[in-house]
Design a protein around this motif. Sequence first.
Motif, PDB file in Angstrom:
ATOM      1  N   GLN A   1       0.825  -1.201   0.000  1.00 17.89           N
ATOM      2  CA  GLN A   1       0.000   0.000   0.000  1.00 17.89           C
ATOM      3  C   GLN A   1       0.865   1.259   0.000  1.00 17.89           C
ATOM      4  O   GLN A   1       0.516   2.259  -0.624  1.00 17.89           O
ATOM      5  CB  GLN A   1      -0.912  -0.003   1.226  1.00 17.89           C
ATOM      6  N   ALA A   2       1.990   1.216   0.661  1.00 16.57           N
ATOM      7  CA  ALA A   2       2.874   2.379   0.724  1.00 16.57           C
ATOM      8  C   ALA A   2       3.482   2.704  -0.636  1.00 16.57           C
ATOM      9  O   ALA A   2       3.864   3.842  -0.899  1.00 16.57           O
ATOM     10  CB  ALA A   2       3.984   2.142   1.745  1.00 16.57           C
ATOM     11  N   ARG A   3       3.550   1.722  -1.515  1.00 19.03           N
ATOM     12  CA  ARG A   3       4.108   1.946  -2.854  1.00 19.03           C
ATOM     13  C   ARG A   3       3.133   2.657  -3.781  1.00 19.03           C
ATOM     14  O   ARG A   3       3.531   3.189  -4.803  1.00 19.03           O
ATOM     15  CB  ARG A   3       4.496   0.620  -3.495  1.00 19.03           C
ATOM     16  N   GLN A   4       1.849   2.633  -3.454  1.00 20.98           N
ATOM     17  CA  GLN A   4       0.843   3.229  -4.324  1.00 20.98           C
ATOM     18  C   GLN A   4       0.721   4.720  -4.045  1.00 20.98           C
ATOM     19  O   GLN A   4       0.820   5.158  -2.907  1.00 20.98           O
ATOM     20  CB  GLN A   4      -0.506   2.551  -4.115  1.00 20.98           C
ATOM     21  N   ASP A   5       0.470   5.462  -5.100  1.00 25.06           N
ATOM     22  CA  ASP A   5       0.286   6.901  -4.977  1.00 25.06           C
ATOM     23  C   ASP A   5      -1.158   7.182  -4.557  1.00 25.06           C
ATOM     24  O   ASP A   5      -2.097   6.845  -5.278  1.00 25.06           O
ATOM     25  CB  ASP A   5       0.577   7.574  -6.327  1.00 25.06           C
ATOM     26  N   PRO A   6      -1.369   7.802  -3.401  1.00 21.80           N
ATOM     27  CA  PRO A   6      -2.736   8.051  -2.939  1.00 21.80           C
ATOM     28  C   PRO A   6      -3.400   9.254  -3.611  1.00 21.80           C
ATOM     29  O   PRO A   6      -4.600   9.448  -3.478  1.00 21.80           O
ATOM     30  CB  PRO A   6      -2.548   8.308  -1.438  1.00 21.80           C
ATOM     31  N   PHE A   7      -2.635  10.051  -4.342  1.00 15.59           N
ATOM     32  CA  PHE A   7      -3.159  11.293  -4.895  1.00 15.59           C
ATOM     33  C   PHE A   7      -4.349  11.100  -5.844  1.00 15.59           C
ATOM     34  O   PHE A   7      -5.363  11.784  -5.693  1.00 15.59           O
ATOM     35  CB  PHE A   7      -2.041  12.094  -5.569  1.00 15.59           C
ATOM     36  N   PRO A   8      -4.296  10.178  -6.814  1.00 17.50           N
ATOM     37  CA  PRO A   8      -5.454  10.019  -7.716  1.00 17.50           C
ATOM     38  C   PRO A   8      -6.745   9.679  -6.963  1.00 17.50           C
ATOM     39  O   PRO A   8      -7.804  10.236  -7.250  1.00 17.50           O
ATOM     40  CB  PRO A   8      -5.047   8.884  -8.650  1.00 17.50           C
TER      41      PRO A   8
ATOM     42  N   HIS B   1     -18.811  24.948  -3.383  1.00 18.75           N
ATOM     43  CA  HIS B   1     -18.569  23.593  -3.887  1.00 18.75           C
ATOM     44  C   HIS B   1     -18.129  23.626  -5.356  1.00 18.75           C
ATOM     45  O   HIS B   1     -17.219  22.895  -5.747  1.00 18.75           O
ATOM     46  CB  HIS B   1     -19.811  22.726  -3.709  1.00 18.75           C
ATOM     47  N   VAL B   2     -18.754  24.479  -6.142  1.00 17.32           N
ATOM     48  CA  VAL B   2     -18.362  24.603  -7.553  1.00 17.32           C
ATOM     49  C   VAL B   2     -16.944  25.145  -7.651  1.00 17.32           C
ATOM     50  O   VAL B   2     -16.133  24.671  -8.456  1.00 17.32           O
ATOM     51  CB  VAL B   2     -19.363  25.507  -8.325  1.00 17.32           C
ATOM     52  N   ARG B   3     -16.617  26.111  -6.815  1.00 15.84           N
ATOM     53  CA  ARG B   3     -15.275  26.693  -6.813  1.00 15.84           C
ATOM     54  C   ARG B   3     -14.218  25.639  -6.449  1.00 15.84           C
ATOM     55  O   ARG B   3     -13.154  25.572  -7.060  1.00 15.84           O
ATOM     56  CB  ARG B   3     -15.233  27.858  -5.813  1.00 15.84           C
ATOM     57  N   THR B   4     -14.529  24.827  -5.463  1.00 15.95           N
ATOM     58  CA  THR B   4     -13.595  23.771  -5.059  1.00 15.95           C
ATOM     59  C   THR B   4     -13.439  22.735  -6.164  1.00 15.95           C
ATOM     60  O   THR B   4     -12.319  22.294  -6.456  1.00 15.95           O
ATOM     61  CB  THR B   4     -14.075  23.102  -3.759  1.00 15.95           C
ATOM     62  N   LEU B   5     -14.546  22.351  -6.777  1.00 12.62           N
ATOM     63  CA  LEU B   5     -14.466  21.401  -7.894  1.00 12.62           C
ATOM     64  C   LEU B   5     -13.614  21.965  -9.029  1.00 12.62           C
ATOM     65  O   LEU B   5     -12.816  21.245  -9.644  1.00 12.62           O
ATOM     66  CB  LEU B   5     -15.868  21.058  -8.400  1.00 12.62           C
ATOM     67  N   ARG B   6     -13.766  23.256  -9.294  1.00 13.36           N
ATOM     68  CA  ARG B   6     -12.982  23.874 -10.372  1.00 13.36           C
ATOM     69  C   ARG B   6     -11.504  23.897 -10.024  1.00 13.36           C
ATOM     70  O   ARG B   6     -10.647  23.643 -10.876  1.00 13.36           O
ATOM     71  CB  ARG B   6     -13.491  25.306 -10.638  1.00 13.36           C
ATOM     72  N   ALA B   7     -11.175  24.170  -8.773  1.00 17.79           N
ATOM     73  CA  ALA B   7      -9.766  24.181  -8.359  1.00 17.79           C
ATOM     74  C   ALA B   7      -9.156  22.781  -8.463  1.00 17.79           C
ATOM     75  O   ALA B   7      -8.020  22.624  -8.927  1.00 17.79           O
ATOM     76  CB  ALA B   7      -9.646  24.712  -6.933  1.00 17.79           C
ATOM     77  N   ILE B   8      -9.919  21.782  -8.083  1.00 14.86           N
ATOM     78  CA  ILE B   8      -9.412  20.403  -8.159  1.00 14.86           C
ATOM     79  C   ILE B   8      -9.302  19.954  -9.612  1.00 14.86           C
ATOM     80  O   ILE B   8      -8.416  19.165  -9.963  1.00 14.86           O
ATOM     81  CB  ILE B   8     -10.311  19.460  -7.351  1.00 14.86           C
ATOM     82  N   ALA B   9     -10.163  20.468 -10.467  1.00 14.50           N
ATOM     83  CA  ALA B   9     -10.112  20.096 -11.887  1.00 14.50           C
ATOM     84  C   ALA B   9      -8.774  20.480 -12.516  1.00 14.50           C
ATOM     85  O   ALA B   9      -8.343  19.860 -13.495  1.00 14.50           O
ATOM     86  CB  ALA B   9     -11.264  20.759 -12.646  1.00 14.50           C
ATOM     87  N   ASN B  10      -8.104  21.479 -11.947  1.00 13.34           N
ATOM     88  CA  ASN B  10      -6.785  21.854 -12.456  1.00 13.34           C
ATOM     89  C   ASN B  10      -5.732  20.776 -12.193  1.00 13.34           C
ATOM     90  O   ASN B  10      -4.690  20.765 -12.837  1.00 13.34           O
ATOM     91  CB  ASN B  10      -6.319  23.168 -11.821  1.00 13.34           C
ATOM     92  N   ASP B  11      -5.999  19.880 -11.252  1.00 12.28           N
ATOM     93  CA  ASP B  11      -5.030  18.845 -10.883  1.00 12.28           C
ATOM     94  C   ASP B  11      -5.291  17.493 -11.530  1.00 12.28           C
ATOM     95  O   ASP B  11      -4.609  16.525 -11.208  1.00 12.28           O
ATOM     96  CB  ASP B  11      -5.016  18.668  -9.361  1.00 12.28           C
ATOM     97  N   LEU B  12      -6.248  17.408 -12.412  1.00 11.34           N
ATOM     98  CA  LEU B  12      -6.572  16.107 -12.984  1.00 11.34           C
ATOM     99  C   LEU B  12      -5.418  15.512 -13.789  1.00 11.34           C
ATOM    100  O   LEU B  12      -5.148  14.315 -13.699  1.00 11.34           O
ATOM    101  CB  LEU B  12      -7.839  16.199 -13.838  1.00 11.34           C
ATOM    102  N   GLU B  13      -4.727  16.327 -14.555  1.00 14.57           N
ATOM    103  CA  GLU B  13      -3.587  15.804 -15.329  1.00 14.57           C
ATOM    104  C   GLU B  13      -2.442  15.400 -14.415  1.00 14.57           C
ATOM    105  O   GLU B  13      -1.727  14.442 -14.697  1.00 14.57           O
ATOM    106  CB  GLU B  13      -3.092  16.840 -16.349  1.00 14.57           C
TER     107      GLU B  13
END
Length: 146
Positions: free
Chosen positions: A39-46, A77-89
Amino acid sequence: MASQPEIKKPSAASRYLFLFLIGLVVGAVCTVMAMRALQARQDPFPHAVMHVMAKHSGQLSDKVKQNRCAATDTIPHVRTLRAIANDLEVAFPGLADDSRFKTHTSQFRADLDAALNAPPTDCVAAGAVVEKIGTDCKACHQDFRG
C-alpha cells in the motif's frame, strides 16, 4: 518396596496446538506488514482527488435536494471542484496525453467555469449544474474506469 505410580507423559497435541497458534499470529502479522508495504508503494493522490471531487459533488447535490440553492450555498462547492479540476492531469499522468481525457477534462472545466460565471440562483439552475457535473464525471469514468 512399594511400586511408584506410573507417570503419564504430557500429550504432544497441546504442544502442536500452541505452535499452530503461534504460527497463525506470526502469519497474520507478516501478512499485515506485507499489505502495508504494498500500500505504501501506491500513490494516494489520484484516489484522494476523486474522493474530494465526489464529496463536493455530493454536497452540491444535497444542497439541491434540501432546497438550499442560494449562490452562497452552491458556489463554494463549484469553486472547489474547479480548483481540483486543475489537478486532474497531475493526478493521472498516464492519461494526460490521451485525447479523450483532454476532451473530458476540458468539458468538465468549461461546465464549471460556466457555473462560476453565471452562478445558479435557484434550485432549477443548481440542479442543471449538478446534472452537468454528473454527466461529465460519468463520461470520463465510462472511458477510463471500464
